[in-house]
Write an enzyme that holds these catalytic residues in place. Structure first.
Site, PDB file in Angstrom:
ATOM      1  N   THR A   1      11.597  -7.199 -11.708  1.00  0.00           N
ATOM      2  CA  THR A   1      11.043  -8.546 -11.831  1.00  0.00           C
ATOM      3  C   THR A   1       9.922  -8.750 -10.817  1.00  0.00           C
ATOM      4  OG1 THR A   1      13.195  -9.384 -12.545  1.00  0.00           O
ATOM      5  CG2 THR A   1      11.590 -11.005 -11.771  1.00  0.00           C
TER       6      THR A   1
ATOM      7  N   CYS B   1       2.830   1.208  11.333  1.00  0.00           N
ATOM      8  CA  CYS B   1       4.014   1.854  10.755  1.00  0.00           C
ATOM      9  C   CYS B   1       4.613   2.881  11.694  1.00  0.00           C
ATOM     10  CB  CYS B   1       3.640   2.532   9.430  1.00  0.00           C
ATOM     11  SG  CYS B   1       2.967   1.386   8.215  1.00  0.00           S
TER      12      CYS B   1
ATOM     13  N   SER C   1      -3.757  -3.333  -0.651  1.00  0.00           N
ATOM     14  CA  SER C   1      -2.661  -4.103  -0.056  1.00  0.00           C
ATOM     15  C   SER C   1      -3.134  -5.520   0.244  1.00  0.00           C
ATOM     16  CB  SER C   1      -2.169  -3.427   1.222  1.00  0.00           C
ATOM     17  OG  SER C   1      -1.092  -4.162   1.783  1.00  0.00           O
TER      18      SER C   1
ATOM     19  N   GLN D   1      -7.495  -0.261   4.045  1.00  0.00           N
ATOM     20  CA  GLN D   1      -8.284  -0.810   5.149  1.00  0.00           C
ATOM     21  C   GLN D   1      -9.701  -1.176   4.740  1.00  0.00           C
ATOM     22  OE1 GLN D   1      -7.504  -1.867   8.082  1.00  0.00           O
ATOM     23  NE2 GLN D   1      -5.423  -1.091   8.254  1.00  0.00           N
TER      24      GLN D   1
ATOM     25  N   ASN E   1      -7.220   4.003   9.199  1.00  0.00           N
ATOM     26  CA  ASN E   1      -6.598   2.813   9.765  1.00  0.00           C
ATOM     27  C   ASN E   1      -6.484   2.844  11.283  1.00  0.00           C
ATOM     28  OD1 ASN E   1      -4.658   4.924   8.867  1.00  0.00           O
ATOM     29  ND2 ASN E   1      -3.206   3.678  10.006  1.00  0.00           N
TER      30      ASN E   1
ATOM     31  N   GLY F   1       0.806  -1.216   0.000  1.00  0.00           N
ATOM     32  CA  GLY F   1       0.000   0.000   0.000  1.00  0.00           C
ATOM     33  C   GLY F   1       0.838   1.264   0.000  1.00  0.00           C
ATOM     34  N   THR F   2       1.972   1.239   0.685  1.00  0.00           N
ATOM     35  CA  THR F   2       2.820   2.432   0.744  1.00  0.00           C
ATOM     36  C   THR F   2       3.326   2.813  -0.641  1.00  0.00           C
ATOM     37  OG1 THR F   2       3.528   2.101   3.035  1.00  0.00           O
ATOM     38  CG2 THR F   2       5.015   3.335   1.604  1.00  0.00           C
TER      39      THR F   2
ATOM     40  N   HIS G   1      -1.738  -7.863   2.500  1.00  0.00           N
ATOM     41  CA  HIS G   1      -1.657  -8.443   3.846  1.00  0.00           C
ATOM     42  C   HIS G   1      -2.743  -7.952   4.790  1.00  0.00           C
ATOM     43  CE1 HIS G   1       0.329  -5.200   6.357  1.00  0.00           C
ATOM     44  NE2 HIS G   1       0.491  -4.697   5.153  1.00  0.00           N
TER      45      HIS G   1
END
Length: 378
Positions: free
Chosen positions: A236, A324, A198, A178, A150, A70-71, A200
């Protein structure tokens, strides 16, 4: 009993996602840019995963760029869009309570002469559409808003802001990291131009995300080198992560309503049981326009760090806010922007729920929280 209530930071890997990833960990290793059979095998896997993620948000696969999370998606959206603008378009609008992936990207742009308006929020963490309207200037190129916060879970009026942006001819980006998996996201219906996602946060692997880019939008890449991701993100591809993200997104589409109903039940039970514990609590954020998996609670008279440590000792995992920044001891910038009293900001904890949590866990957690808080009162 260990109870994990920090799902807004990251979610555990789903068993079906793990199974989908295993072949690409053990045997399918070809570079997807290679033309031989090994490369074609992994290229096909990427194409399938791109279609899975796109289908979950109503997009065309060609509109997705895979990122490291996401960042990077936020960084690419803001910096890539602003750097692609004509010289007379130097202004963007965001809010004071964005994730630092957006706020720090804005600070970076300011160093290069761009002008940023940081909109205030009310005591519930909501921005006002009229404030957005009043901030628009002739040189405004982009509006970026965190769809669901978040830390406090408050959902922003992105539909109204998006319509306003379209009328003004301004691009609109939302960070949906989120909200993906808990709120319905359909880019055919949402008036947005870019959206960050994102893996995860939806029971997929870490290190992989995506940026949705509506057709016809010019954006400059942040990573230079190869021609991967239609020349929007060189390097890659992370095959293992992409395959896992695709499967996780497929499961989001399949189980969305069931998961959401479960999260609503968990959150309602958590708040109800906590309120019955005879301790002083304050619920932060909007009570109605809120994500179903996040509850930000202040315990006046008890400091956040102390309570988090005590809860961890009791087997309950929670957080002070964004993962974070939770390694720091500073007060949440989100709660500060809401202009809450200090006794509220220094005692706030984010509890966030996931599909694997049970009602029994929630009841046990609230009992333990009550015991710990009462003990700290003494």
């Amino acid at each position: 009993m260990l109870i994990y209530l920090d799902n807004a930071a990251t979610t555990p890997l789903d068993a079906e996602v793990r199974e989908a990833m295993l072949p690409y960990l053990e045997g399918a290793f070809g570079n997807p840019s290679s033309i031989h059979a090994f490369g074609r095998q992994t290229r096909a896997a990427i194409d399938t995963a791109r279609s899975q993620v796109a289908s979950a948000i109503g997009a065309d696969p060609s509109q997705l760029v895979f990122t490291s999370g996401g960042t990077e998606a936020d960084n690419l959206a803001l910096i890539g869009i602003m750097h692609a603008q004509p010289v007379e378009k130097k202004h963007l609008i965001t809010t004071q309570i964005e994730h630092h992936a957006v706020l720090d990207a804005c600070k970076y742009l300011e160093r290069f002469g761009y002008d940023v308006t940081y909109l205030p929020v009310d005591k519930f963490g909501r921005i006002q559409v009229e404030d957005v309207r009043a901030s628009i200037r002739p040189d405004t190129a982009l509006i970026s808003v965190l769809h669901g916060n978040n830390e406090i879970g408050t959902i922003q009026p992105v539909e109204e802001i998006g319509e306003l942006a379209r009328q003004a001819g301004i691009l609109f980006h939302i960070d949906a990291v989120q909200t993906f998996g808990s709120e319905p996201l359909d880019v055919q219906k949402l008036p947005i131009d870019l959206m960050s996602l994102s893996s995860h946060k939806i029971y997929g692997p870490k290190g992989i995300g995506a940026l949705y880019i509506r057709n016809g939008i010019k954006i400059l890449p942040r990573a230079l080198g190869g021609a991967q991701e239609r020349r929007k993100r060189a390097g890659t591809e992370n095959i293992l992560g992409i395959v896992g993200f695709g499967k996780a997104a497929e499961l989001v589409k399949k189980h969305h309503m069931q998961r959401r109903d479960h999260l609503v039940q968990l959150k309602n039970t958590f708040i109800e049981k906590l309120q019955a514990e005879s301790i002083n609590i304050v619920i932060n954020g909007h009570q109605e326009k809120s994500l179903p998996h996040i509850a930000n609670i202040s315990f006046p008279g008890v400091e956040t760090e102390t309570l988090l440590i005590q809860l961890d000792m009791e087997g309950i995992a929670a957080a002070s806010g964004s993962a974070c920044t939770s390694g720091t001891l500073s007060v949440s910038h989100v709660l500060k922007a809401m202009q809450l009293p200090e006794e509220i900001t220094i005692s706030a904890i984010r509890f966030s729920f996931g599909k694997d949590n049970t009602i029994e866990e929630i009841k046990a957690a609230t009992t333990k929280i009550g015991e710990v808080v009462r003990r700290l009162y003494r």
